[in-house]
Design a protein around this motif. Structure first.
Motif, mmCIF file in Angstrom:
data_model
loop_
_atom_site.group_PDB
_atom_site.id
_atom_site.type_symbol
_atom_site.label_atom_id
_atom_site.label_comp_id
_atom_site.label_asym_id
_atom_site.label_seq_id
_atom_site.Cartn_x
_atom_site.Cartn_y
_atom_site.Cartn_z
ATOM 1 N N CYS A 58 0.831 -1.208 0.000
ATOM 2 C CA CYS A 58 0.000 0.000 0.000
ATOM 3 C C CYS A 58 0.866 1.258 0.000
ATOM 4 C CB CYS A 58 -0.911 0.006 1.224
ATOM 5 S SG CYS A 58 -2.387 -1.037 1.063
ATOM 6 N N LEU A 59 1.925 1.247 0.785
ATOM 7 C CA LEU A 59 2.827 2.397 0.835
ATOM 8 C C LEU A 59 3.438 2.647 -0.532
ATOM 9 C CD1 LEU A 59 4.285 4.540 2.543
ATOM 10 C CD2 LEU A 59 6.054 2.830 3.008
ATOM 11 N N SER A 60 3.836 1.587 -1.212
ATOM 12 C CA SER A 60 4.423 1.730 -2.535
ATOM 13 C C SER A 60 3.409 2.274 -3.542
ATOM 14 C CB SER A 60 4.960 0.372 -3.008
ATOM 15 O OG SER A 60 5.458 0.448 -4.321
ATOM 16 N N PHE A 61 2.199 1.731 -3.522
ATOM 17 C CA PHE A 61 1.166 2.194 -4.447
ATOM 18 C C PHE A 61 0.834 3.656 -4.213
ATOM 19 C CE2 PHE A 61 0.313 -1.954 -6.119
ATOM 20 C CZ PHE A 61 -0.385 -1.717 -7.294
ATOM 21 N N LEU A 62 0.667 4.029 -2.953
ATOM 22 C CA LEU A 62 0.290 5.409 -2.657
ATOM 23 C C LEU A 62 1.409 6.367 -3.039
ATOM 24 C CD1 LEU A 62 -1.935 7.183 -1.541
ATOM 25 C CD2 LEU A 62 -0.963 6.874 0.741
ATOM 26 N N ASP A 73 -9.502 -1.020 -12.666
ATOM 27 C CA ASP A 73 -10.226 -1.007 -11.396
ATOM 28 C C ASP A 73 -9.433 -1.643 -10.264
ATOM 29 O OD1 ASP A 73 -12.343 0.295 -12.563
ATOM 30 O OD2 ASP A 73 -13.535 -1.523 -12.890
ATOM 31 N N THR A 74 -8.657 -2.690 -10.561
ATOM 32 C CA THR A 74 -7.906 -3.337 -9.485
ATOM 33 C C THR A 74 -6.861 -2.389 -8.899
ATOM 34 O OG1 THR A 74 -6.588 -4.358 -11.242
ATOM 35 C CG2 THR A 74 -8.223 -5.741 -10.155
ATOM 36 N N ILE A 75 -6.266 -1.548 -9.736
ATOM 37 C CA ILE A 75 -5.294 -0.569 -9.236
ATOM 38 C C ILE A 75 -6.002 0.480 -8.391
ATOM 39 C CG2 ILE A 75 -3.617 1.201 -9.880
ATOM 40 C CD1 ILE A 75 -2.994 -0.420 -12.369
ATOM 41 N N ASP A 126 -7.351 1.061 -0.732
ATOM 42 C CA ASP A 126 -6.835 0.344 0.440
ATOM 43 C C ASP A 126 -5.713 1.136 1.102
ATOM 44 O OD1 ASP A 126 -8.586 -1.721 -0.072
ATOM 45 O OD2 ASP A 126 -7.091 -2.977 -1.074
ATOM 46 N N ALA A 127 -4.823 1.701 0.289
ATOM 47 C CA ALA A 127 -3.695 2.459 0.827
ATOM 48 C C ALA A 127 -4.161 3.712 1.562
ATOM 49 C CB ALA A 127 -2.743 2.836 -0.312
ATOM 50 N N GLU A 128 -5.126 4.399 0.981
ATOM 51 C CA GLU A 128 -5.606 5.632 1.602
ATOM 52 C C GLU A 128 -6.360 5.369 2.893
ATOM 53 O OE1 GLU A 128 -7.706 7.090 -1.776
ATOM 54 O OE2 GLU A 128 -6.030 8.349 -2.463
ATOM 55 N N ALA A 129 -6.857 4.144 3.071
ATOM 56 C CA ALA A 129 -7.588 3.790 4.290
ATOM 57 C C ALA A 129 -6.660 3.429 5.437
ATOM 58 C CB ALA A 129 -8.532 2.626 4.003
#
Length: 471
Positions: free
Chosen positions: A314-318, A334-336, A342-345
Motif C-alpha cells: 500500500c505504501l508503494s502504491f500510494l 479497477d484493481t489498481i 486500500d492504501a488511503e484507508a
C-alpha cells in the motif's frame, strides 16, 4: 515428464548467453548477427505470444560496445516498466502509450556500460500491477508451453522472450513475485535479489525496499552472469550495495558442499497450494541424489506476514500514485484503483506496526538460517489458468479475497529483503513447467546461486528453448 518440444529458430538463439558472449569476445560472431537472429526469431514467435512489444533495432545496431565488457555486445530485453532513452516506454498504461523517455533508468545505463545492447521492451501488466501480463496498450502475453494459458507477471514478456529463444537475457522486476511467478510458469530461472543489489524502486521511492530489479535467464549460470552485469554501487540508488569481490558467475560454479534444505508446501498453512504442485515439488526434491544434501519438512513461524506485506505494498502504491500525473492515473484499471483505496484507508499506526512486524519476521529468518541453507517452497500454488482469467478466485478450495491473495508465496522474501530464486524442477501432468522457490540468507545471492546450480545439475532437466505450443 517433460513434454515433447521443438525449436525451429536460428541456432544462435538456442545457445546459452555465456557461450554467445564467448563467441563475441573471440570475434566469431558480431552483435549485428545476433540482432538479426533475434529479430528473425521474434518474427517467428511474436504473433503467438506477444512478449517483446517494442523493438529498437536501429538503436541497437548503433550501440558502441567494447568486447571486454561483461556482456560484450549481447542483445538484451528491458521490461516496459523501465525507461530506455529514445525507446517507447508505456508502463502498460494508456496515459504513457506514446511516452518516449529522454533519459534511461540508471540500471539500463549500467547494463549498457556492461556491454548489454537493448533490443526491445518486454510486456507487462498496467504499471506492473497483477500477475497476469496484459494491458490495453499491447494486449496479453501468452504462455509458450500452451498459448491458451497465461504467462504470469508482471515480468511475463521477459520470461516468454527467454523461453522462446528471442532473447538470451531479459531484465525483470519484482515486488509480489513479479519476476518469480513468470519464471515459474515459463520454465526459466528468475532471481529476486536483495534490495540494493541491482537497482530498485522508482526515483520517487528510492529508499523503499519492496520493489527490486533482477536477472532472468534460461539457466542458473546465465542468471548469475546477468546479475554480475547489474550489480555494483551507484550513488543514484540510495540503498545501493557494492558488488561482491568474487563475481556471482564464478561463485555459482564452485562446489556447494553440504546443502541443508527446508521444504514447506504451504508456509505453515499461510499459502494455498494444489496437490498437483506439491506432488511435483516433492518428487523433484525427493529425487535429488547428492552427497551432503538433506531435505527436511520445516518452516519457521511467520506471524502477520499477510498484514505486513499488504501494508508495504500500500505504501508503494500510494507513493507512486502521488507522483503520477492525473492524466495518466485516470486510465488505471479497477484493481489498481482498489489498491489505492486500500492504501488511503491505512493509518500511520498501521505502517509503524508493519515495520515492527517486518523486523520480527526478519529475525525469525536469521535464526532459521542458522540451521538451514535455503527455504524451499512453491512459487505459485497452482498451474497457469486461461489467459482471459485475470486471477484465480480460489486455490485448492480456498477462496481468494483479491488478486494479491494467490501470490502469498512471494510475500516472505519481499517483506524480509531476502534473495529468492525460481528454479525449474519439473512439469505437471498436462505438461506445464513447475519451479521451486529457493529463499536464501541475507545478502546471500552467491550462496543461493551456488545451491541452485548444484540442484539444477542434479536434476539434469533440459534448458527451455521452445516453439510456442497451441492447445
Amino acid at each position: 515428464m517433460r513434454p515433447d518440444t521443438q525449436f525451429s529458430g536460428p541456432d544462435l538463439c538456442a545457445k546459452p548467453a555465456r557461450d554467445i558472449i564467448a563467441l563475441l569476445r573471440n570475434g566469431e560472431v558480431s552483435t549485428d548477427e545476433l540482432i538479426s537472429a533475434s529479430l528473425a526469431r521474434m518474427d517467428q514467435v511474436e504473433p503467438a505470444v506477444n512478449a517483446v512489444v517494442t523493438r529498437c533495432p536501429e538503436r541497437a545496431r548503433h550501440a558502441q560496445v567494447a568486447p571486454d565488457t561483461p556482456l560484450a555486445g549481447l542483445p538484451i530485453g528491458i521490461k516496459d516498466l523501465t525507461e530506455v532513452k529514445d525507446v517507447r516506454t508505456t508502463f502498460g498504461t494508456q496515459g504513457y502509450a506514446d511516452h518516449i523517455p529522454t533519459t534511461s533508468d540508471p540500471l539500463v545505463t549500467r547494463l549498457e556500460q556492461s556491454g548489454g545492447v537493448v533490443l526491445g521492451k518486454t510486456n507487462t501488466p498496467e504499471i506492473g500491477a497483477g500477475a497476469n501480463t496484459f494491458n490495453t496498450v499491447f494486449g496479453a502475453t501468452r504462455n509458450p508451453w500452451n498459448t491458451a494459458l497465461n504467462a504470469a507477471g508482471s515480468s511475463g514478456g521477459a520470461a516468454v522472450s527467454l523461453a522462446t529463444g528471442t532473447l538470451w537475457l531479459s531484465h525483470g522486476s519484482d515486488f509480489g513475485g513479479s519476476l518469480r511467478s513468470p519464471a515459474n510458469y515459463c520454465g526459466i530461472v528468475g532471481l529476486r535479489p536483495s534490495p540494493g543489489i541491482a537497482g530498485g524502486s522508482s526515483a520517487s521511492l528510492a529508499f523503499t525496499t519492496g520493489g527490486v530489479d533482477g536477472p532472468m535467464a534460461r539457466d542458473v549460470l546465465d542468471c548469475a552472469l546477468f546479475l554480475d552485469a547489474m550489480a555494483g554501487y551507484d550513488q543514484t540508488w540510495p540503498i545501493s550495495f557494492p558488488a561482491p569481490d568474487a563475481p556471482y558467475f564464478e561463485t555459482a560454479q564452485r562446489d556447494a558442499g553440504a546443502i541443508r534444505i527446508a521444504y514447506t508446501p504451504d508456509l505453515n498453512g499461510f499459502a494455498a497450494v494444489t496437490p498437483e504442485i506439491d506432488t511435483v515439488l516433492r518428487a523433484a526434491l525427493g529425487g535429488l541424489e547428492r552427497p551432503g544434501l538433506s531435505v527436511d519438512d520445516h518452516c519457521p513461524d511467520l506471524p502477520r506476514l499477510d498484514e505486513t506485506f499488504r501494508a508495504l505494498r500500500c505504501l508503494s502504491f500510494l507513493g507512486s500514485y502521488q507522483a503520477t500525473p492525473p492524466d495518466v492515473s485516470r486510465h488505471y484499471k479497477d484493481t489498481i484503483k482498489g489498491n489505492l483505496a486500500d492504501a488511503e484507508a491505512m493509518t500511520f499506526a498501521d505502517y509503524a506496526r508493519a515495520e515492527r512486524d517486518r523486523a520480527a519476521l526478519y529475525a525469525r529468518m536469521v535464526t532459521f538460517f542458522e540451521t538451514f541453507d535455503v527455504l524451499a517452497c512453491p512459487v505459485n500454488g497452482l498451474a497457469p489458468l486461461p489467459v482471459e482469467i485475470e486471477y484465480p478466485s480460489e486455490v485448492a478450495g480456498r477462496a481468494m479475497r483479491d488478486y494479491i491473495d494467490w501470490l502469498q508465496f512471494a510475500f516472505l522474501a519481499t517483506v524480509t529483503g531476502l534473495p529468492a530464486l525460481s528454479l525449474p524442477v519439473g512439469f505437471t501432468p498436462s505438461g506445464m513447467p513447475v519451479g521451486v522457490q529457493l529463499i536464501g540468507p541475507p545478502r546471500g545471492e552467491a550462496r543461493l546461486l551456488q545451491i541452485a546450480h548444484s540442484l539444477e545439475q542434479a536434476l539434469a532437466l533440459p534448458v527451455t528453448c521452445i516453439d510456442p505450443r497451441s492447445p
